[in-house]
Design an enzyme around this catalytic site. Structure first.
Site, PDB file in Angstrom:
ATOM      1  N   HIS A  14       1.008  -1.566   0.082  1.00  0.00           N
ATOM      2  CA  HIS A  14       0.313   0.455  -0.447  1.00  0.00           C
ATOM      3  C   HIS A  14       1.163   1.096  -0.296  1.00  0.00           C
ATOM      4  CE1 HIS A  14      -2.064  -2.731   2.517  1.00  0.00           C
ATOM      5  NE2 HIS A  14      -3.152  -2.478   1.954  1.00  0.00           N
ATOM      6  N   ASP A  34       1.897   1.744   3.276  1.00  0.00           N
ATOM      7  CA  ASP A  34       3.335   0.596   4.056  1.00  0.00           C
ATOM      8  C   ASP A  34       4.591   1.540   3.452  1.00  0.00           C
ATOM      9  OD1 ASP A  34       0.614  -0.532   4.051  1.00  0.00           O
ATOM     10  OD2 ASP A  34       1.396  -1.768   2.816  1.00  0.00           O
ATOM     11  N   GLU A  58     -11.194  -6.575  -4.533  1.00  0.00           N
ATOM     12  CA  GLU A  58     -10.847  -7.905  -3.474  1.00  0.00           C
ATOM     13  C   GLU A  58     -11.635  -7.578  -3.244  1.00  0.00           C
ATOM     14  OE1 GLU A  58      -6.983  -7.441  -1.993  1.00  0.00           O
ATOM     15  OE2 GLU A  58      -7.656  -8.864  -0.137  1.00  0.00           O
ATOM     16  N   ASP A 114      -4.634 -13.622  -3.367  1.00  0.00           N
ATOM     17  CA  ASP A 114      -4.507 -13.391  -1.808  1.00  0.00           C
ATOM     18  C   ASP A 114      -4.337 -14.601  -0.962  1.00  0.00           C
ATOM     19  OD1 ASP A 114      -3.853 -10.688  -2.110  1.00  0.00           O
ATOM     20  OD2 ASP A 114      -4.487 -10.146  -0.870  1.00  0.00           O
ATOM     21  N   ASP A 118      -0.671 -12.863   1.997  1.00  0.00           N
ATOM     22  CA  ASP A 118      -1.575 -11.600   2.533  1.00  0.00           C
ATOM     23  C   ASP A 118      -2.231 -12.200   3.978  1.00  0.00           C
ATOM     24  OD1 ASP A 118      -2.819  -9.413   4.019  1.00  0.00           O
ATOM     25  OD2 ASP A 118      -4.742  -9.526   2.135  1.00  0.00           O
TER      26      ASP A 118
HETATM   27  C1  XLS Z   1      -7.598  -6.852   3.689  1.00  0.00           C
HETATM   28  C2  XLS Z   1      -7.517  -6.875   2.294  1.00  0.00           C
HETATM   29  C3  XLS Z   1      -6.190  -6.062   2.278  1.00  0.00           C
HETATM   30  C4  XLS Z   1      -6.068  -6.225   1.230  1.00  0.00           C
HETATM   31  C5  XLS Z   1      -5.330  -4.490   0.344  1.00  0.00           C
HETATM   32  O1  XLS Z   1      -8.224  -7.260   4.076  1.00  0.00           O
HETATM   33  O2  XLS Z   1      -7.002  -7.886   2.945  1.00  0.00           O
HETATM   34  O3  XLS Z   1      -4.743  -6.289   3.366  1.00  0.00           O
HETATM   35  O4  XLS Z   1      -5.644  -6.901   0.427  1.00  0.00           O
HETATM   36  O5  XLS Z   1      -5.722  -3.536   0.490  1.00  0.00           O
HETATM   37 NI    NI Z   2      -6.102  -8.809   1.087  1.00  0.00          NI
HETATM   38 NI    NI Z   3      -8.299  -9.954   4.313  1.00  0.00          NI
END
Ligand code: XLS
Ligand code: NI
Ligand code: NI
Length: 443
Positions: free
Chosen positions: A103, A106, A234, A298, A341
């Site tokens: 991000h 980050d 996502e 992820d 993730d």
């Molecule tokens: C949170 C999400 C986040 C995304 C990226 O639950 O998984 O980590 O992957 O913003």
């Molecule tokens: Ni995620």
């Molecule tokens: Ni997540």
């Protein structure tokens, strides 16, 4: 002067084979191993996430962080970010992953103004670029954190206050610039606070129109600056919002089609988000794949009893095989990959634990890939499923599929049929077949 090491005593993780008990070695992930004409490295396209791995502290709603990170030592956030990037690239290289994800926040801290935040990000992007060139590591995807800052408490692109929407746009523009500068192959939108808690204060229709408009603007900007990869949504059903707009794959696909975004956008499917939506990971992947919109994943897992996003490292081979069968069926990853993730538990306080978590997950995916491939190529699974639909391959069934029958013709066909005989779904046999290939380890 030798560069400071954040993981002293740990060298490049090597492949030692299935017989090894070394916690800091791969048992299955031999990146050069060729399976189905491609190396494991190219099939799996592993990525480490910056947020859990280098920004997470183990804090939970009941207490502060438990994990001490040497890179957090400087008190100035920008200096911290500079140490963090060194720690991150040391970790990526020692682990031997080809990709990472971040991000904007980050990588670089928010500044005192939009301009200052952009400057911070540019500084860190320049450093990341140098380190990418030095190590050969690449960016899988970038994204903007549009959920942590208090200004986003009522949403980012769907915020009822237009000024907040503009702030979100500023962040997305800078994060897209960063992604393009670092050669990222995808760009992710996770709608953290794009949702609502009560209809009493929410004009859902208007908020969703704003989201469509916002994503269209982001798409247009990205394409203008030369981003040729995939934009990804996502999906996640809840947490932090009670009702999140990108609930699951099917909801997100419908939304993208409604707004004419389905040619540029695909989905980033997260295992633990699928289970929160009361789906399996396999289901979500299949919905995305069937729409031609499976972009990236992820990888993580939830907890069978907990109803939240525990983001644990994926180790359940059975679930991984189920997911990989779908991913292989969709032709594998083009621009996407497998991003972990996932985070270590707050009680896992040794620096090596971060390696161990990733190693186990990479091994599980590497071994899972061979099993999934064998299931697809050697087992009768595919044939059994195809056979199940054979009544549509010819005659009236085929006419039906091609739209050549009316409802009345269908009725007349039924009227002339002899009594039906039952056709077994053979679920137990199919489940046994999966286990058989699992037990054999893909052979
Ligand atoms: C949170 C999400 C986040 C995304 C990226 O639950 O998984 O980590 O992957 O913003
Ligand atoms: Ni995620
Ligand atoms: Ni997540």
């Amino acid at each position: 002067m030798a560069a400071k090491s954040y993981f002293p005593g740990i060298s490049r993780i090597s492949y030692e084979g299935a017989g090894s008990d070394n916690p800091l070695a791969f048992k299955y992930y031999d990146e050069k191993r060729i399976v189905g004409g491609k190396s494991l490295k190219d099939h799996l396209r592993f990525a480490v996430c910056y947020w859990h791995s280098f920004c997470g502290t183990g804090a939970d709603p009941f207490g502060p962080g438990t994990l001490q990170h040497a890179w957090d030592a400087p008190s100035d956030p920008l200096e911290q970010a500079k140490c963090r990037i060194d720690a991150a690239f040391e970790f990526f290289s020692k682990l031997g992953v080809p990709y990472y994800c971040f991000h904007d926040r980050d990588l670089a801290p928010e500044g005192s103004s939009v301009g200052k935040s952009e400057e911070n990000l540019q500084t860190l992007v320049a450093m990341a670029k140098e380190r990418q060139e030095a190590t050969g590591l690449r960016l899988l995807w970038g994204t903007a954190n549009l959920f942590s800052h208090p200004r986003y408490m009522n949403g980012a692109a769907t915020n009822p206050d237009f000024r907040v929407v503009a702030h979100a746009a500023a962040q997305v523009q800078a994060a897209l610039d960063a992604t393009v500068a670092l050669g990222g192959t995808s760009y992710v939108f996770w709608g953290g606070r794009e949702g609502y808690t009560t209809l009493l204060n929410t004009d859902m229709k208007r908020e969703l129109e704003h989201l469509g408009r916002f994503l269209t603007m982001a798409r247009d900007y990205g394409r203008k600056i030369g981003f040729r990869g995939d934009f990804l949504i996502e999906p996640k059903p809840m947490e932090p919002s009670k009702h999140q707009y990108d609930f699951d794959a099917a909801t997100s696909i419908g939304f993208l089609r409604q707004h004419g975004l389905d040619k540029d956008f695909k989905l980033n499917i997260e295992a633990n988000h699928a289970t929160l939506a009361s789906h399996t990971f396999g289901h979500e992947l299949q919905v995305a794949a069937d729409a031609g919109m499976l972009g990236s994943i992820d990888a993580n897992r939830g907890d069978g009893q907990n109803g939240w996003d525990t983001d644990q490292f994926p180790t359940n081979l059975y679930d991984i095989v189920e997911a990989l069968v779908v991913i292989l069926g969709a032709g594998g990853f083009a621009h996407g990959g497998i991003n972990f993730d996932a985070k270590v538990r707050r009680t896992s306080t040794d620096p090596e634990d971060l390696f161990i978590g990733h190693i186990g997950a990479m091994d599980a995916f590497a071994h899972g890939l061979e099993i999934a491939m064998a299931l697809r190529e050697k087992s009768p699974l595919g044939k059994i499923r195809t056979e199940r639909y054979k009544s549509f391959d010819s005659g009236r069934g085929k006419d039906f599929e091609q739209g050549a029958l009316t409802l009345r013709q269908l009725r007349d066909y039924a009227a002339d049929l002899p009594p039906l005989t039952a056709v077994s779904g053979k679920q137990e046999w199919l489940e046994n077949l999966v286990n058989q290939y699992l037990f054999r380890g893909g052979r």
